[in-house]
Design a protein around this motif. Structure first.
Motif, PDB file in Angstrom:
ATOM      1  N   TYR A   1      19.546 -10.905  55.171  1.00  0.00           N
ATOM      2  CA  TYR A   1      18.615 -11.663  56.014  1.00  0.00           C
ATOM      3  C   TYR A   1      17.608 -12.465  55.198  1.00  0.00           C
ATOM      4  CZ  TYR A   1      20.791  -9.565  60.034  1.00  0.00           C
ATOM      5  OH  TYR A   1      21.715  -9.211  60.984  1.00  0.00           O
ATOM      6  N   HIS A   2      17.561 -12.198  53.908  1.00  0.00           N
ATOM      7  CA  HIS A   2      16.771 -13.065  53.018  1.00  0.00           C
ATOM      8  C   HIS A   2      17.464 -14.416  52.846  1.00  0.00           C
ATOM      9  CE1 HIS A   2      14.447 -14.467  49.579  1.00  0.00           C
ATOM     10  NE2 HIS A   2      15.583 -14.667  48.949  1.00  0.00           N
ATOM     11  N   HIS A   3      18.791 -14.377  52.740  1.00  0.00           N
ATOM     12  CA  HIS A   3      19.562 -15.605  52.493  1.00  0.00           C
ATOM     13  C   HIS A   3      19.918 -16.350  53.774  1.00  0.00           C
ATOM     14  CE1 HIS A   3      20.100 -14.941  48.202  1.00  0.00           C
ATOM     15  NE2 HIS A   3      20.428 -13.692  48.450  1.00  0.00           N
ATOM     16  N   PHE A   4      20.154 -15.617  54.852  1.00  0.00           N
ATOM     17  CA  PHE A   4      20.633 -16.242  56.093  1.00  0.00           C
ATOM     18  C   PHE A   4      19.834 -15.721  57.287  1.00  0.00           C
ATOM     19  CE2 PHE A   4      24.146 -16.119  53.080  1.00  0.00           C
ATOM     20  CZ  PHE A   4      24.529 -17.451  53.058  1.00  0.00           C
ATOM     21  N   ASP A   5      19.635 -16.598  58.269  1.00  0.00           N
ATOM     22  CA  ASP A   5      18.832 -16.224  59.435  1.00  0.00           C
ATOM     23  C   ASP A   5      19.508 -15.158  60.285  1.00  0.00           C
ATOM     24  OD1 ASP A   5      16.881 -18.012  58.705  1.00  0.00           O
ATOM     25  OD2 ASP A   5      17.647 -19.624  59.971  1.00  0.00           O
ATOM     26  N   GLY A   6      20.817 -15.090  60.213  1.00  0.00           N
ATOM     27  CA  GLY A   6      21.558 -14.126  61.016  1.00  0.00           C
ATOM     28  C   GLY A   6      23.034 -14.432  60.949  1.00  0.00           C
ATOM     29  N   LYS A   7      23.800 -13.756  61.761  1.00  0.00           N
ATOM     30  CA  LYS A   7      25.251 -13.920  61.749  1.00  0.00           C
ATOM     31  C   LYS A   7      25.684 -15.370  62.025  1.00  0.00           C
ATOM     32  CE  LYS A   7      29.343 -12.387  64.303  1.00  0.00           C
ATOM     33  NZ  LYS A   7      29.872 -11.430  65.292  1.00  0.00           N
ATOM     34  N   PRO A   8      25.107 -16.060  63.031  1.00  0.00           N
ATOM     35  CA  PRO A   8      25.542 -17.445  63.272  1.00  0.00           C
ATOM     36  C   PRO A   8      25.316 -18.353  62.061  1.00  0.00           C
ATOM     37  CG  PRO A   8      24.329 -16.612  65.166  1.00  0.00           C
ATOM     38  CD  PRO A   8      24.151 -15.603  64.057  1.00  0.00           C
ATOM     39  N   ASP A   9      24.186 -18.188  61.380  1.00  0.00           N
ATOM     40  CA  ASP A   9      23.869 -19.007  60.208  1.00  0.00           C
ATOM     41  C   ASP A   9      24.865 -18.739  59.079  1.00  0.00           C
ATOM     42  OD1 ASP A   9      22.303 -20.794  58.627  1.00  0.00           O
ATOM     43  OD2 ASP A   9      21.233 -19.094  57.749  1.00  0.00           O
ATOM     44  N   LEU A  10      25.179 -17.482  58.868  1.00  0.00           N
ATOM     45  CA  LEU A  10      26.140 -17.103  57.834  1.00  0.00           C
ATOM     46  C   LEU A  10      27.545 -17.563  58.215  1.00  0.00           C
ATOM     47  CD1 LEU A  10      26.894 -15.686  55.235  1.00  0.00           C
ATOM     48  CD2 LEU A  10      26.667 -13.494  56.398  1.00  0.00           C
ATOM     49  N   ALA A  11      27.898 -17.429  59.488  1.00  0.00           N
ATOM     50  CA  ALA A  11      29.216 -17.884  59.948  1.00  0.00           C
ATOM     51  C   ALA A  11      29.366 -19.390  59.755  1.00  0.00           C
ATOM     52  CB  ALA A  11      29.421 -17.513  61.409  1.00  0.00           C
ATOM     53  N   LEU A  12      28.299 -20.134  60.024  1.00  0.00           N
ATOM     54  CA  LEU A  12      28.368 -21.590  59.837  1.00  0.00           C
ATOM     55  C   LEU A  12      28.617 -21.934  58.380  1.00  0.00           C
ATOM     56  CD1 LEU A  12      28.099 -24.480  60.889  1.00  0.00           C
ATOM     57  CD2 LEU A  12      25.619 -24.279  60.552  1.00  0.00           C
ATOM     58  N   ALA A  13      27.934 -21.248  57.463  1.00  0.00           N
ATOM     59  CA  ALA A  13      28.160 -21.492  56.035  1.00  0.00           C
ATOM     60  C   ALA A  13      29.598 -21.173  55.656  1.00  0.00           C
ATOM     61  CB  ALA A  13      27.197 -20.647  55.203  1.00  0.00           C
ATOM     62  N   ALA A  14      30.127 -20.073  56.202  1.00  0.00           N
ATOM     63  CA  ALA A  14      31.492 -19.662  55.884  1.00  0.00           C
ATOM     64  C   ALA A  14      32.517 -20.637  56.460  1.00  0.00           C
ATOM     65  CB  ALA A  14      31.744 -18.253  56.424  1.00  0.00           C
ATOM     66  N   ILE A  15      32.343 -21.024  57.724  1.00  0.00           N
ATOM     67  CA  ILE A  15      33.288 -21.950  58.373  1.00  0.00           C
ATOM     68  C   ILE A  15      33.248 -23.309  57.681  1.00  0.00           C
ATOM     69  CG2 ILE A  15      33.771 -23.215  60.506  1.00  0.00           C
ATOM     70  CD1 ILE A  15      32.681 -20.710  62.023  1.00  0.00           C
ATOM     71  N   SER A  16      32.049 -23.775  57.352  1.00  0.00           N
ATOM     72  CA  SER A  16      31.914 -25.074  56.680  1.00  0.00           C
ATOM     73  C   SER A  16      32.607 -25.063  55.324  1.00  0.00           C
ATOM     74  CB  SER A  16      30.437 -25.439  56.515  1.00  0.00           C
ATOM     75  OG  SER A  16      29.813 -25.580  57.768  1.00  0.00           O
ATOM     76  N   ARG A  17      32.478 -23.960  54.590  1.00  0.00           N
ATOM     77  CA  ARG A  17      33.137 -23.869  53.292  1.00  0.00           C
ATOM     78  C   ARG A  17      34.655 -23.827  53.454  1.00  0.00           C
ATOM     79  NH1 ARG A  17      31.237 -19.800  48.665  1.00  0.00           N
ATOM     80  NH2 ARG A  17      29.483 -21.242  48.782  1.00  0.00           N
ATOM     81  N   THR A  18      35.145 -23.079  54.426  1.00  0.00           N
ATOM     82  CA  THR A  18      36.589 -23.009  54.670  1.00  0.00           C
ATOM     83  C   THR A  18      37.135 -24.391  55.027  1.00  0.00           C
ATOM     84  OG1 THR A  18      36.511 -20.689  55.358  1.00  0.00           O
ATOM     85  CG2 THR A  18      38.375 -21.993  56.151  1.00  0.00           C
TER      86      THR A  18
END
Length: 199
Positions: free
Chosen positions: A46-63
């Motif tokens: 939670y230091h790096h990402f606001d929550g699951k949606p924020d982390l999922a967006l980073a992951a989907i964008s990278r994929t």
């Protein structure tokens, strides 16, 4: 924690989320599962990402970006339009896991969120656009009959590719995917410059 450690934690979180989204989908990718897979604690997550949606967006964008980069390796290579499309369709894939971007279209929560859906839409728009340009280039060069519709044919290629993944997963073998690719390439070959003279 050093800057390198923080960057490493963020990378592990993104990569773990990418893997889990591909394996389990958005609903099945819990924060706890991400933390366990990445070895990163809740506080750091939670230091790096606001929550699951924020982390999922980073992951989907990278994929999505990775899929484009890999695709351009074939689509920008030397050769005819058909050579390049063939190279793209026949490249090595983990067929039984499905398309890492295409599978997200089956996830209601991703599709209901415009922010998460955007990189999925953009990826398919990019792929249809690249195929459309290649087919138009091939038609202009006399590689395909003038009757070939580049945009409609590009949409067909993308649909066959995604459908091939579904058929392969349903059968639990890669043969249906290979057959779908063989079929669409056969149709493209049949749309060569002699097609109008045969009709």
């Amino acid at each position: 924690m050093t800057t390198t450690d923080r960057a490493s934690a963020a990378e592990r979180l993104i990569e773990s989320t990418r893997e889990l989204l591909w394996e389990r989908g958005y609903v099945g990718t819990s924060p706890k599962a991400i933390q366990q897979r990445s070895g990163v604690g809740q506080g750091s997550m939670y230091h790096h990402f606001d929550g699951k949606p924020d982390l999922a967006l980073a992951a989907i964008s990278r994929t999505a970006a990775e899929l484009r980069t890999k695709g351009e390796a074939q689509l920008d290579a030397p050769g005819t339009a058909l050579d390049r499309i063939t190279a793209y369709l026949r490249r090595e894939r983990d067929v039984l896991k499905g398309c890492p971007v295409g599978r997200l279209t089956q996830d209601p929560e991703v599709m209901a969120d415009p922010t998460l859906r955007r990189p999925v839409e953009e990826t398919f728009d990019w792929l249809r656009g690249r195929f459309t340009d290649l087919l138009a280039e091939g038609r202009a060069a006399g590689e395909f009959t003038p009757a070939l519709d580049p945009a409609a044919t590009a949409a067909t290629i993308v649909a066959v590719l995604q459908g091939g993944y579904v058929l392969a997963r349903a059968a639990d073998e890669t043969a249906p995917f290979t057959a779908a690719v063989d079929g669409v390439l056969g149709l493209l070959a049949a749309a060569g410059p002699t097609a109008e003279r045969r009709s």
